[in-house]
Design a protein around this motif. Structure first.
Motif, PDB file in Angstrom:
ATOM      1  N   PRO A   1      -2.770  -3.078   4.291  1.00  0.00           N
ATOM      2  CA  PRO A   1      -1.390  -2.621   4.463  1.00  0.00           C
ATOM      3  C   PRO A   1      -0.960  -1.562   3.460  1.00  0.00           C
ATOM      4  N   THR A   2      -1.694  -1.396   2.350  1.00  0.00           N
ATOM      5  CA  THR A   2      -1.303  -0.389   1.364  1.00  0.00           C
ATOM      6  C   THR A   2      -1.923   0.963   1.651  1.00  0.00           C
ATOM      7  N   GLY A   3      -2.660   1.097   2.751  1.00  0.00           N
ATOM      8  CA  GLY A   3      -3.136   2.412   3.170  1.00  0.00           C
ATOM      9  C   GLY A   3      -4.198   2.997   2.285  1.00  0.00           C
ATOM     10  N   MET A   4      -5.207   2.187   1.866  1.00  0.00           N
ATOM     11  CA  MET A   4      -6.219   2.704   0.960  1.00  0.00           C
ATOM     12  C   MET A   4      -7.264   3.566   1.667  1.00  0.00           C
ATOM     13  N   PHE A   5      -7.266   3.574   3.008  1.00  0.00           N
ATOM     14  CA  PHE A   5      -8.166   4.433   3.760  1.00  0.00           C
ATOM     15  C   PHE A   5      -7.365   5.538   4.428  1.00  0.00           C
ATOM     16  N   VAL A   6      -7.952   6.733   4.468  1.00  0.00           N
ATOM     17  CA  VAL A   6      -7.272   7.888   5.039  1.00  0.00           C
ATOM     18  C   VAL A   6      -8.042   8.355   6.265  1.00  0.00           C
TER      19      VAL A   6
ATOM     20  N   GLY B   1      -9.305  12.905  23.477  1.00  0.00           N
ATOM     21  CA  GLY B   1     -10.594  13.129  22.821  1.00  0.00           C
ATOM     22  C   GLY B   1     -10.537  13.066  21.307  1.00  0.00           C
ATOM     23  N   LEU B   2      -9.445  12.551  20.754  1.00  0.00           N
ATOM     24  CA  LEU B   2      -9.367  12.420  19.310  1.00  0.00           C
ATOM     25  C   LEU B   2     -10.120  11.181  18.853  1.00  0.00           C
ATOM     26  N   VAL B   3     -10.846  11.306  17.754  1.00  0.00           N
ATOM     27  CA  VAL B   3     -11.579  10.184  17.173  1.00  0.00           C
ATOM     28  C   VAL B   3     -11.082   9.982  15.754  1.00  0.00           C
ATOM     29  N   ILE B   4     -10.721   8.742  15.425  1.00  0.00           N
ATOM     30  CA  ILE B   4     -10.263   8.438  14.068  1.00  0.00           C
ATOM     31  C   ILE B   4     -11.466   8.021  13.231  1.00  0.00           C
ATOM     32  N   SER B   5     -11.731   8.756  12.161  1.00  0.00           N
ATOM     33  CA  SER B   5     -12.780   8.353  11.221  1.00  0.00           C
ATOM     34  C   SER B   5     -12.127   7.946   9.915  1.00  0.00           C
ATOM     35  N   LEU B   6     -12.693   6.949   9.246  1.00  0.00           N
ATOM     36  CA  LEU B   6     -12.131   6.454   8.000  1.00  0.00           C
ATOM     37  C   LEU B   6     -13.043   6.806   6.836  1.00  0.00           C
ATOM     38  N   ARG B   7     -12.440   7.197   5.724  1.00  0.00           N
ATOM     39  CA  ARG B   7     -13.213   7.421   4.517  1.00  0.00           C
ATOM     40  C   ARG B   7     -12.481   6.760   3.355  1.00  0.00           C
ATOM     41  N   LYS B   8     -13.190   6.397   2.356  1.00  0.00           N
ATOM     42  CA  LYS B   8     -12.596   5.740   1.194  1.00  0.00           C
ATOM     43  C   LYS B   8     -11.791   6.770   0.409  1.00  0.00           C
ATOM     44  N   ALA B   9     -10.575   6.424   0.090  1.00  0.00           N
ATOM     45  CA  ALA B   9      -9.737   7.318  -0.705  1.00  0.00           C
ATOM     46  C   ALA B   9     -10.033   7.117  -2.188  1.00  0.00           C
ATOM     47  N   ALA B  10      -9.715   8.106  -3.009  1.00  0.00           N
ATOM     48  CA  ALA B  10      -9.911   8.001  -4.459  1.00  0.00           C
ATOM     49  C   ALA B  10      -8.943   6.968  -5.022  1.00  0.00           C
ATOM     50  N   MET B  11      -9.477   5.969  -5.713  1.00  0.00           N
ATOM     51  CA  MET B  11      -8.655   4.919  -6.290  1.00  0.00           C
ATOM     52  C   MET B  11      -8.705   5.018  -7.813  1.00  0.00           C
ATOM     53  N   ARG B  12      -7.648   4.534  -8.450  1.00  0.00           N
ATOM     54  CA  ARG B  12      -7.521   4.655  -9.905  1.00  0.00           C
ATOM     55  C   ARG B  12      -7.396   3.276 -10.549  1.00  0.00           C
ATOM     56  N   ARG B  13      -7.509   3.282 -11.890  1.00  0.00           N
ATOM     57  CA  ARG B  13      -7.375   2.053 -12.659  1.00  0.00           C
ATOM     58  C   ARG B  13      -6.384   2.291 -13.790  1.00  0.00           C
ATOM     59  N   VAL B  14      -5.622   1.255 -14.111  1.00  0.00           N
ATOM     60  CA  VAL B  14      -4.710   1.317 -15.250  1.00  0.00           C
ATOM     61  C   VAL B  14      -4.990   0.118 -16.147  1.00  0.00           C
TER      62      VAL B  14
ATOM     63  N   ASP C   1      -3.353 -12.745 -23.741  1.00  0.00           N
ATOM     64  CA  ASP C   1      -3.363 -11.995 -24.998  1.00  0.00           C
ATOM     65  C   ASP C   1      -2.547 -10.706 -24.930  1.00  0.00           C
ATOM     66  N   GLY C   2      -1.821 -10.491 -23.813  1.00  0.00           N
ATOM     67  CA  GLY C   2      -0.978  -9.307 -23.677  1.00  0.00           C
ATOM     68  C   GLY C   2      -1.676  -8.110 -23.082  1.00  0.00           C
ATOM     69  N   SER C   3      -2.971  -8.226 -22.787  1.00  0.00           N
ATOM     70  CA  SER C   3      -3.682  -7.112 -22.156  1.00  0.00           C
ATOM     71  C   SER C   3      -3.440  -7.119 -20.647  1.00  0.00           C
ATOM     72  N   PHE C   4      -3.581  -5.969 -20.016  1.00  0.00           N
ATOM     73  CA  PHE C   4      -3.436  -5.898 -18.564  1.00  0.00           C
ATOM     74  C   PHE C   4      -4.421  -4.895 -17.995  1.00  0.00           C
ATOM     75  N   GLU C   5      -4.815  -5.121 -16.752  1.00  0.00           N
ATOM     76  CA  GLU C   5      -5.730  -4.231 -16.053  1.00  0.00           C
ATOM     77  C   GLU C   5      -5.512  -4.378 -14.556  1.00  0.00           C
ATOM     78  N   ARG C   6      -5.501  -3.240 -13.850  1.00  0.00           N
ATOM     79  CA  ARG C   6      -5.376  -3.261 -12.399  1.00  0.00           C
ATOM     80  C   ARG C   6      -6.162  -2.082 -11.829  1.00  0.00           C
ATOM     81  N   GLY C   7      -7.126  -2.389 -10.946  1.00  0.00           N
ATOM     82  CA  GLY C   7      -7.859  -1.348 -10.259  1.00  0.00           C
ATOM     83  C   GLY C   7      -7.383  -1.226  -8.820  1.00  0.00           C
ATOM     84  N   GLY C   8      -8.027  -0.330  -8.083  1.00  0.00           N
ATOM     85  CA  GLY C   8      -7.684  -0.146  -6.674  1.00  0.00           C
ATOM     86  C   GLY C   8      -6.312   0.436  -6.442  1.00  0.00           C
ATOM     87  N   VAL C   9      -5.858   1.277  -7.354  1.00  0.00           N
ATOM     88  CA  VAL C   9      -4.526   1.878  -7.239  1.00  0.00           C
ATOM     89  C   VAL C   9      -4.664   3.276  -6.631  1.00  0.00           C
TER      90      VAL C   9
END
Length: 362
Positions: free
Chosen positions: A14-19, A61-74, A106-114
């Protein structure tokens, strides 16, 4: 017949990670007009091209192809020990979903796939009045080693008065939002037991006022902070004001009666636009359709300075870019409170409008 954009999402994502791209059966782009007509849930419609369907025409005659979008980490850590379980990455672009960032013990945080883009990393705790916001740029690279510093927030009390009789506005007449400049973070008013309005968890900085719900019935005429006049479009709060911020609302709107001198073969839309871009976009305040003689009326216009456009074959999904607006015909018009202004609009023909939008969408 008309112009259309295609939106692409998947149930599992649902977050649209594929374009998607639209391709022919052989895997090639069918034509320039059929490339990048989509927009996903993480991309604004301004990034997409329109599909133009003429009467009786079919596109197939349109064909939808999917590719992985560039994802970031914080990644990063909190500057002090607080009982915080998660932060929020709020996209600066409208219409996109915020993303939860879990915080470790310990107050650290990390999130990928952004998804790549600009964000505000924020936290707000209503019970402790601690909040914070940090601008994060993930457009070209990850953001590692951030230091997030929550700060003590404060509240601003607000009184709303109606100009016609000086009476206090009742809950439901209007709601007030203070949005910080430039991040757009802030809060919306709520009623207090004392019969006032208040906005909580504000941080020291610059803000602008938005009037919600009652904006079609009232406009904000003037504003005072600690007894001194302030600009609703750009004012500073360093701490809780010692007395309520006073907002005076008026219903004495102006009216515009206008005409487009040039003739057009397609429908013409008159746009009244705020001349100052906000959040990178040109905001339409009012609009109206011109009749067959090029005449139009715009009702309930707050006083101020505006840019007036008259665009043939206008497509609202392509509006917003200051770069597009700068290439179009417009007139600067000052509007006084309560007046009926007679104006003449300059026509942007369909060919010029289409050329401007196509040039920026390539």
């Amino acid at each position: 017949p008309g112009k259309y954009l295609l939106r692409a999402e998947t149930d599992s994502n649902p977050t649209g990670m594929f374009v998607p791209e639209f391709l022919t059966a052989t895997g090639e782009h069918a034509s320039e007009g059929e490339v990048a007509t989509y927009f996903s849930s993480t991309v604004q419609a301004n990034d997409a091209k329109t599909i133009t369907l003429k009467e009786g025409e079919e596109i197939s005659g349109l064909v939808i192809s999917l590719r992985k979008a560039a994802m970031r980490r914080v990644t990063g850590h909190l500057s002090k020990e607080l009982m915080i379980s998660n932060l929020r990455l709020n996209p600066i672009r409208d219409g996109e979903m915020s993303i939860s960032v879990p915080v470790n013990a310990d107050g650290s945080f990390e999130r990928g796939g952004v998804p790549a883009g600009l964000y505000n990393l924020s936290f707000q705790n209503e019970s402790s009045a601690v909040s914070g916001s940090l601008r994060v740029d993930l457009t070209a690279a990850d953001a590692d080693g951030l230091t997030f510093e929550p700060r003590q927030g404060f509240s601003a009390r607000i009184t709303l008065r109606l100009e016609r009789n000086g009476a206090l506005a009742q809950p439901g007449d209007a709601f007030v939002g203070f949005e910080s400049i430039p991040s757009g973070q802030g809060g919306t008013s709520h009623a207090t037991l004392a019969g006032e309005y208040a906005i909580d968890n504000l941080l020291a900085g610059r803000y602008h006022v938005n009037i919600y719900a009652g904006s079609e019935s009232y406009f904000l005429k003037r504003m005072t902070i600690a007894g001194k006049a302030a600009s609703p479009d750009d004012f500073e709060l360093r701490e809780a004001p010692p007395e309520p911020v006073e907002l005076i609302l008026s219903a004495n709107f102006a009216k515009i009666e206008g005409r487009v001198a040039e003739t057009a073969s397609k429908a013409v839309t008159a746009l009244l636009v705020d001349p100052t871009p906000r959040d990178g976009k040109m905001n339409i305040k009012r609009r109206a359709q011109c009749d067959q003689n090029g005449l139009f009326q715009i009702e309930r216009v707050p006083p101020g300075k505006y840019l007036l456009y008259a665009i043939e074959d206008f497509d609202a999904t392509l509006w917003g870019s200051p770069e597009i607006a700068a290439t179009l015909q417009s007139s600067e018009i000052p509007i006084k409170e309560g007046e009926t202004a007679q104006v003449e609009a300059k026509l942007t023909a369909a060919a010029a409008w289409n050329a401007a939008t196509e040039r920026l969408l390539k």
